[in-house]
Design a protein around this motif. Structure first.
Motif, short mmCIF file in Angstrom:
data_model
loop_
_atom_site.label_atom_id
_atom_site.label_comp_id
_atom_site.label_asym_id
_atom_site.label_seq_id
_atom_site.Cartn_x
_atom_site.Cartn_y
_atom_site.Cartn_z
N LEU A 252 -1.44 -1.67 -12.38
CA LEU A 252 -0.42 -1.43 -11.35
C LEU A 252 -1.04 -1.33 -9.96
CD1 LEU A 252 1.89 1.21 -13.10
CD2 LEU A 252 2.34 -1.22 -12.75
N ILE A 253 -2.26 -0.81 -9.91
CA ILE A 253 -2.93 -0.61 -8.62
C ILE A 253 -4.36 -1.16 -8.69
CG2 ILE A 253 -3.75 1.10 -6.94
CD1 ILE A 253 -1.47 2.90 -7.85
N GLN B 192 2.01 1.80 -3.45
CA GLN B 192 0.89 2.25 -4.27
C GLN B 192 0.58 3.72 -4.01
OE1 GLN B 192 -2.24 -0.52 -3.25
NE2 GLN B 192 -1.76 -1.85 -4.98
N LEU B 193 0.67 4.11 -2.75
CA LEU B 193 0.41 5.50 -2.39
C LEU B 193 1.42 6.43 -3.05
CD1 LEU B 193 -1.51 7.15 -0.61
CD2 LEU B 193 0.12 6.91 1.27
N ALA B 194 2.67 6.03 -3.05
CA ALA B 194 3.71 6.84 -3.70
C ALA B 194 3.44 6.97 -5.19
CB ALA B 194 5.08 6.21 -3.45
N ILE B 195 3.05 5.87 -5.83
CA ILE B 195 2.75 5.88 -7.26
C ILE B 195 1.57 6.80 -7.57
CG2 ILE B 195 1.94 4.48 -9.20
CD1 ILE B 195 3.48 2.12 -7.95
N ILE B 196 0.52 6.69 -6.76
CA ILE B 196 -0.68 7.51 -6.96
C ILE B 196 -0.36 9.00 -6.83
CG2 ILE B 196 -2.90 8.18 -5.93
CD1 ILE B 196 -3.34 5.23 -5.26
N LEU B 197 0.38 9.36 -5.80
CA LEU B 197 0.70 10.77 -5.57
C LEU B 197 1.54 11.34 -6.71
CD1 LEU B 197 1.45 10.77 -1.74
CD2 LEU B 197 -0.61 11.58 -2.90
N LEU B 198 2.56 10.58 -7.15
CA LEU B 198 3.41 11.04 -8.25
C LEU B 198 2.60 11.15 -9.54
CD1 LEU B 198 6.15 11.75 -9.48
CD2 LEU B 198 6.56 9.30 -9.78
N ALA B 199 1.85 10.10 -9.86
CA ALA B 199 1.09 10.08 -11.11
C ALA B 199 0.02 11.16 -11.14
CB ALA B 199 0.45 8.70 -11.30
N SER B 200 -0.65 11.38 -10.00
CA SER B 200 -1.74 12.37 -9.97
C SER B 200 -1.20 13.78 -10.16
CB SER B 200 -2.52 12.27 -8.66
OG SER B 200 -1.74 12.67 -7.55
N LYS B 201 -0.05 14.09 -9.56
CA LYS B 201 0.53 15.42 -9.71
C LYS B 201 1.01 15.66 -11.14
CE LYS B 201 -0.09 16.71 -5.46
NZ LYS B 201 -1.11 17.74 -5.15
N PHE C 252 0.83 -1.21 0.00
CA PHE C 252 0.00 0.00 0.00
C PHE C 252 0.87 1.26 0.00
CE2 PHE C 252 -2.01 3.41 2.52
CZ PHE C 252 -3.04 3.73 1.65
N ILE C 253 1.96 1.25 0.75
CA ILE C 253 2.85 2.41 0.80
C ILE C 253 3.41 2.71 -0.59
CG2 ILE C 253 5.06 3.26 1.69
CD1 ILE C 253 4.42 1.77 4.30
#
Length: 378
Positions: free
Chosen positions: A47-48, A7-16, A4-5
């Motif tokens: 990926l998620i 995935q969270l990093a991927i989401i934050l980077l991708a969303s920005k 999850f950690i």
């Protein structure tokens, strides 16, 4: 937790990154965040995947988003927009309900199923629109406050109407109890927001610990959201009322700055991206024609109903179209209703999947329409 950690990093980077690209292309950043969720999710890259932890993070994100919207609301403008909100809210319910019922009958739904379809496509959830309004610098305008007020009206009326409909299909649903609970919620939150919230903030901020103001504000937000859910009203409405309650105190500016930092650094990006991640398109190709029909129906009737309501309230045609556009997304309110319909056999499993797809289409369609409509006001 380790997965999850990451995935969270991927989401934050991708969303920005996606949000920034969307802005460069002349669209609200939220559109890029929604679309990148589809790319990251099981429908494309895989990926998620949607998990319970990600879903809970997402729920906190939308609650904080609406809490911040309440903190930013111009109270004087909100009072002046009451009549306009009523026109927009009821126009945005009556027109979709009538036409959706007719289409349901034409599609050979039973009377109850057609009525339920009408309620589903009349629902409004402006959590997506709030972010777009913020980016378009329209949140504090008369248009923005009208939209927020109309969304509250829509949520309450639709939920009461749903309880009324379910009373004919489920003996456990008592309409009088449902209405009473909602009335008590609004009366209670208004009184608490007026008398208790200012007193609570002053008392808690005297404690000798760090960030007492932010913590006390979040307590108020989550308590209001909880009781909204408990009484059958969407948690986002409770969070919005909590924000408005703090808005009338001297703490509003400091609270808003702190809440905005927390919300937009982690929780809100997860909320927007997770919508795309949760989209499931497997096997949906068999129902593309029905999805297209219902999507057009939902968008056009909501745009027309709310837009006409706004025009009757004295807005220009451009502003009326912008307001109508912001009222289009069905969002989590319709998702909750669809789940209820599935459990009550008012929706088949296939029709449930179709409705989920329609809800996603209305969300995606809202943003370009808002950008186009509000362009002349910018």
């Amino acid at each position: 937790m380790r997965v999850f950690i990451l995935q969270l990093a991927i989401i934050l980077l991708a969303s920005k990154l996606a949000g920034s690209l969307s802005v460069k292309l002349g669209q609200p950043s939220v559109l890029g965040k929604l679309l990148v969720g589809i790319v990251l999710g099981p429908s494309v890259l895989g990926l998620i995947n949607e998990t319970e932890t990600l879903e809970e993070f997402s729920k906190i994100g939308v609650i904080l988003l609406m809490f911040a919207a309440g903190l930013e609301t111009d109270i004087d403008e909100f009072k002046r927009a009451g009549k306009a909100s009523a026109y927009v809210g009821f126009g945005g319910m009556i027109v979709p309900f009538v036409f959706s019922y007719i289409v349901g009958i034409m599609l050979h739904f039973t009377t109850m199923q057609a009525l339920f379809l009408g309620l589903l496509l009349s629902a409004t959830s402006v959590s997506i629109s709030v972010q777009a309004l913020k980016e378009l610098k329209q949140l504090k305008t008369r248009e923005g406050t009208t939209i927020l007020g109309a969304a509250v009206i829509d949520d309450v009326v639709i939920i009461v109407a749903l309880a009324f409909l379910m009373s004919f299909t489920d003996g456990d649903v008592h309409l009088t109890t449902v209405i009473l609970k909602k009335a008590l919620f609004f009366i209670g939150t208004i009184l608490v927001g007026w008398k208790v919230v200012p007193w609570f903030l002053k008392k808690v901020t005297r404690l000798n610990v760090t960030e007492t103001l932010l913590t006390s504000a979040l307590i108020i937000c989550f308590v209001f959201a909880y009781f909204a859910e408990y009484t059958g009203i969407a948690a986002i409405i409770g969070a919005y009322i909590a924000g408005v309650s703090i808005n009338i105190t001297s703490f509003k500016n400091e609270v808003f700055k702190k809440v905005e930092t927390i919300s937009y650094s982690i929780f809100v990006p997860v909320f927007f991206t997770s919508i795309g991640i949760s989209a499931q398109f497997a096997g949906i190709t068999h129902y593309l024609d029905l999805i297209a029909i219902l999507s057009v129906l939902a968008i056009v009737t909501k745009l027309a109903g709310s837009g006409i309501g706004a025009k009757l309230a004295g807005f220009s045609w451009h502003s009326s179209l912008g307001i109508g556009s912001a009222m289009i997304p069905c969002g989590e309110v319709a998702l909750i209703m669809a789940a209820i319909g599935l459990d009550s056999n008012l929706l088949t499993q296939e029709m449930f999947a179709v409705i989920v797809a329609v809800i996603f289409v209305t969300t995606i369609a809202t943003l370009p329409l808002m950008k186009l409509s509000f362009k002349s006001n910018m």
